[in-house]
Write a protein that holds these residues in place. Sequence first.
Motif, PDB file in Angstrom:
ATOM      1  N   MET A   1      11.592  -2.940  -2.129  1.00  0.00           N
ATOM      2  CA  MET A   1      10.483  -4.363  -2.401  1.00  0.00           C
ATOM      3  C   MET A   1      10.316  -5.160  -0.679  1.00  0.00           C
ATOM      4  SD  MET A   1      13.279  -7.500  -3.641  1.00  0.00           S
ATOM      5  CE  MET A   1      14.726  -6.404  -3.989  1.00  0.00           C
ATOM      6  N   ILE A   2       8.864  -5.775  -0.658  1.00  0.00           N
ATOM      7  CA  ILE A   2       9.156  -5.960   0.773  1.00  0.00           C
ATOM      8  C   ILE A   2       9.631  -7.611   0.629  1.00  0.00           C
ATOM      9  CG2 ILE A   2       7.121  -6.736   2.174  1.00  0.00           C
ATOM     10  CD1 ILE A   2       5.340  -4.782   0.051  1.00  0.00           C
ATOM     11  N   LEU A   3       9.962  -7.960   1.788  1.00  0.00           N
ATOM     12  CA  LEU A   3      10.962  -8.958   2.325  1.00  0.00           C
ATOM     13  C   LEU A   3      10.437  -9.173   3.249  1.00  0.00           C
ATOM     14  CD1 LEU A   3      14.102  -8.720   0.491  1.00  0.00           C
ATOM     15  CD2 LEU A   3      12.734 -10.027  -0.627  1.00  0.00           C
ATOM     16  N   GLU A   4       9.789 -10.476   3.537  1.00  0.00           N
ATOM     17  CA  GLU A   4       8.876 -11.121   4.805  1.00  0.00           C
ATOM     18  C   GLU A   4       8.296  -9.528   5.684  1.00  0.00           C
ATOM     19  OE1 GLU A   4      11.474 -14.446   6.485  1.00  0.00           O
ATOM     20  OE2 GLU A   4      12.867 -13.192   5.545  1.00  0.00           O
ATOM     21  N   GLY A   5       7.266  -8.611   5.203  1.00  0.00           N
ATOM     22  CA  GLY A   5       6.559  -7.999   5.837  1.00  0.00           C
ATOM     23  C   GLY A   5       7.820  -6.497   6.230  1.00  0.00           C
ATOM     24  N   ILE A   6       9.110  -6.441   5.212  1.00  0.00           N
ATOM     25  CA  ILE A   6      10.116  -5.776   5.582  1.00  0.00           C
ATOM     26  C   ILE A   6      10.523  -5.031   4.909  1.00  0.00           C
ATOM     27  CG2 ILE A   6      13.013  -4.880   6.568  1.00  0.00           C
ATOM     28  CD1 ILE A   6      12.770  -7.231   7.991  1.00  0.00           C
ATOM     29  N   VAL A   7      10.080  -3.849   3.985  1.00  0.00           N
ATOM     30  CA  VAL A   7      10.423  -2.666   2.830  1.00  0.00           C
ATOM     31  C   VAL A   7      11.795  -2.401   3.024  1.00  0.00           C
ATOM     32  CG1 VAL A   7       9.858  -0.422   2.378  1.00  0.00           C
ATOM     33  CG2 VAL A   7       7.963  -1.557   3.394  1.00  0.00           C
ATOM     34  N   MET A   8      12.550  -3.229   1.172  1.00  0.00           N
ATOM     35  CA  MET A   8      13.809  -2.620   1.775  1.00  0.00           C
ATOM     36  C   MET A   8      13.874  -1.893   0.047  1.00  0.00           C
ATOM     37  SD  MET A   8      15.221  -4.816   3.790  1.00  0.00           S
ATOM     38  CE  MET A   8      17.086  -5.233   2.769  1.00  0.00           C
ATOM     39  N   SER A   9      14.845  -1.541   0.051  1.00  0.00           N
ATOM     40  CA  SER A   9      14.885  -0.628  -0.432  1.00  0.00           C
ATOM     41  C   SER A   9      16.015  -0.845  -1.331  1.00  0.00           C
ATOM     42  CB  SER A   9      14.823   1.415  -0.892  1.00  0.00           C
ATOM     43  OG  SER A   9      16.401   2.064  -1.656  1.00  0.00           O
ATOM     44  N   GLU A  46       5.628  -1.575  -4.419  1.00  0.00           N
ATOM     45  CA  GLU A  46       5.356  -2.040  -2.826  1.00  0.00           C
ATOM     46  C   GLU A  46       4.229  -2.139  -2.465  1.00  0.00           C
ATOM     47  OE1 GLU A  46       8.798   0.469  -0.932  1.00  0.00           O
ATOM     48  OE2 GLU A  46      10.102  -0.475  -1.792  1.00  0.00           O
ATOM     49  N   TYR A  47       3.072  -0.529  -2.171  1.00  0.00           N
ATOM     50  CA  TYR A  47       2.545  -0.839  -2.643  1.00  0.00           C
ATOM     51  C   TYR A  47       1.359  -1.397  -2.716  1.00  0.00           C
ATOM     52  CZ  TYR A  47      -1.649   1.907  -1.187  1.00  0.00           C
ATOM     53  OH  TYR A  47      -3.170   2.367  -0.268  1.00  0.00           O
ATOM     54  N   ARG A  48       1.782  -2.047  -4.045  1.00  0.00           N
ATOM     55  CA  ARG A  48       1.003  -3.672  -4.859  1.00  0.00           C
ATOM     56  C   ARG A  48       0.892  -4.753  -3.850  1.00  0.00           C
ATOM     57  NH1 ARG A  48       3.988  -4.192  -9.061  1.00  0.00           N
ATOM     58  NH2 ARG A  48       4.558  -5.690  -7.994  1.00  0.00           N
ATOM     59  N   ASP A  49       2.214  -4.995  -3.713  1.00  0.00           N
ATOM     60  CA  ASP A  49       2.657  -5.815  -2.853  1.00  0.00           C
ATOM     61  C   ASP A  49       2.036  -6.302  -1.495  1.00  0.00           C
ATOM     62  OD1 ASP A  49       4.040  -6.966  -5.543  1.00  0.00           O
ATOM     63  OD2 ASP A  49       5.487  -5.938  -3.527  1.00  0.00           O
ATOM     64  N   ALA A  50       1.998  -5.039  -1.105  1.00  0.00           N
ATOM     65  CA  ALA A  50       1.270  -4.976   0.732  1.00  0.00           C
ATOM     66  C   ALA A  50      -0.396  -4.756   0.194  1.00  0.00           C
ATOM     67  CB  ALA A  50       1.353  -3.210   1.048  1.00  0.00           C
ATOM     68  N   VAL A  51      -0.611  -4.507  -0.779  1.00  0.00           N
ATOM     69  CA  VAL A  51      -2.146  -4.145  -0.671  1.00  0.00           C
ATOM     70  C   VAL A  51      -2.562  -5.721  -0.934  1.00  0.00           C
ATOM     71  CG1 VAL A  51      -3.957  -4.232  -2.516  1.00  0.00           C
ATOM     72  CG2 VAL A  51      -2.744  -2.148  -1.425  1.00  0.00           C
ATOM     73  N   ALA A  52      -1.694  -6.802  -2.248  1.00  0.00           N
ATOM     74  CA  ALA A  52      -1.987  -8.489  -1.803  1.00  0.00           C
ATOM     75  C   ALA A  52      -2.231  -9.004  -0.817  1.00  0.00           C
ATOM     76  CB  ALA A  52      -0.449  -8.509  -3.463  1.00  0.00           C
ATOM     77  N   GLY A  54      -2.053  -7.961   1.958  1.00  0.00           N
ATOM     78  CA  GLY A  54      -2.782  -7.822   3.648  1.00  0.00           C
ATOM     79  C   GLY A  54      -2.646  -6.788   4.507  1.00  0.00           C
ATOM     80  N   ARG A  55      -1.065  -6.368   3.828  1.00  0.00           N
ATOM     81  CA  ARG A  55      -0.500  -5.111   4.766  1.00  0.00           C
ATOM     82  C   ARG A  55      -1.075  -4.392   4.958  1.00  0.00           C
ATOM     83  NH1 ARG A  55       3.883  -7.878   7.034  1.00  0.00           N
ATOM     84  NH2 ARG A  55       3.633  -6.021   8.262  1.00  0.00           N
ATOM     85  N   LEU A  56      -2.352  -4.253   5.527  1.00  0.00           N
ATOM     86  CA  LEU A  56      -2.312  -2.364   6.081  1.00  0.00           C
ATOM     87  C   LEU A  56      -1.941  -1.924   6.863  1.00  0.00           C
ATOM     88  CD1 LEU A  56      -6.051  -3.233   7.488  1.00  0.00           C
ATOM     89  CD2 LEU A  56      -5.544  -2.769   5.254  1.00  0.00           C
ATOM     90  N   ASP A  57      -1.081  -2.093   7.751  1.00  0.00           N
ATOM     91  CA  ASP A  57      -0.098  -1.498   8.063  1.00  0.00           C
ATOM     92  C   ASP A  57       1.130  -1.280   7.337  1.00  0.00           C
ATOM     93  OD1 ASP A  57       0.253  -4.201   7.894  1.00  0.00           O
ATOM     94  OD2 ASP A  57       2.013  -4.119   9.823  1.00  0.00           O
ATOM     95  N   VAL A  58       1.710  -1.854   7.082  1.00  0.00           N
ATOM     96  CA  VAL A  58       2.417  -1.133   5.666  1.00  0.00           C
ATOM     97  C   VAL A  58       2.181  -0.579   4.642  1.00  0.00           C
ATOM     98  CG1 VAL A  58       4.370  -2.039   3.377  1.00  0.00           C
ATOM     99  CG2 VAL A  58       4.245  -4.234   6.078  1.00  0.00           C
ATOM    100  N   MET A  59       1.073  -0.653   4.114  1.00  0.00           N
ATOM    101  CA  MET A  59       0.469   0.037   3.254  1.00  0.00           C
ATOM    102  C   MET A  59      -0.084   1.887   3.972  1.00  0.00           C
ATOM    103  SD  MET A  59      -3.107  -2.437   1.993  1.00  0.00           S
ATOM    104  CE  MET A  59      -3.832  -1.195   1.534  1.00  0.00           C
ATOM    105  N   GLN A  60       0.079   1.810   5.113  1.00  0.00           N
ATOM    106  CA  GLN A  60      -0.108   3.261   6.062  1.00  0.00           C
ATOM    107  C   GLN A  60       1.260   3.614   5.523  1.00  0.00           C
ATOM    108  OE1 GLN A  60      -2.999   4.911   5.903  1.00  0.00           O
ATOM    109  NE2 GLN A  60      -1.268   6.429   6.797  1.00  0.00           N
TER     110      GLN A  60
END
Length: 86
Positions: A1-9, A46-52, A54-60
């Motif tokens: 899950m993404i919390l404050e821009g950090i991808v957590m496992s 997580e990708y869906r959340d990044a798209v929502a 607008g976090r292109l960096d996280v998406m990549q």
Amino acid sequence: MILEGIVMSPFLFDADLGVTGLGLRARSSATVADVSDAYAAQLIGEYRDAVAAGRLDVMQLIRDHAAAIDPLLLDELDGFDYPAAA
């Protein structure tokens, strides 16, 4: 899950539960396919959340990781938000 821009496992958290009776039973009954499916679902979420967001960096970052573990997962990421065919 993404919390404050950090991808957590969630697997990091679950590692702490592995020493409990419940955790040992869960680990002994989980198959590789179950874990692989759960991980793919987590990456898609997580990708869906990044798209929502607008976090292109996280998406990549997620796409790069997906390509390294299963190139076919990129197809899932490419098409996860397309409408289903009738």
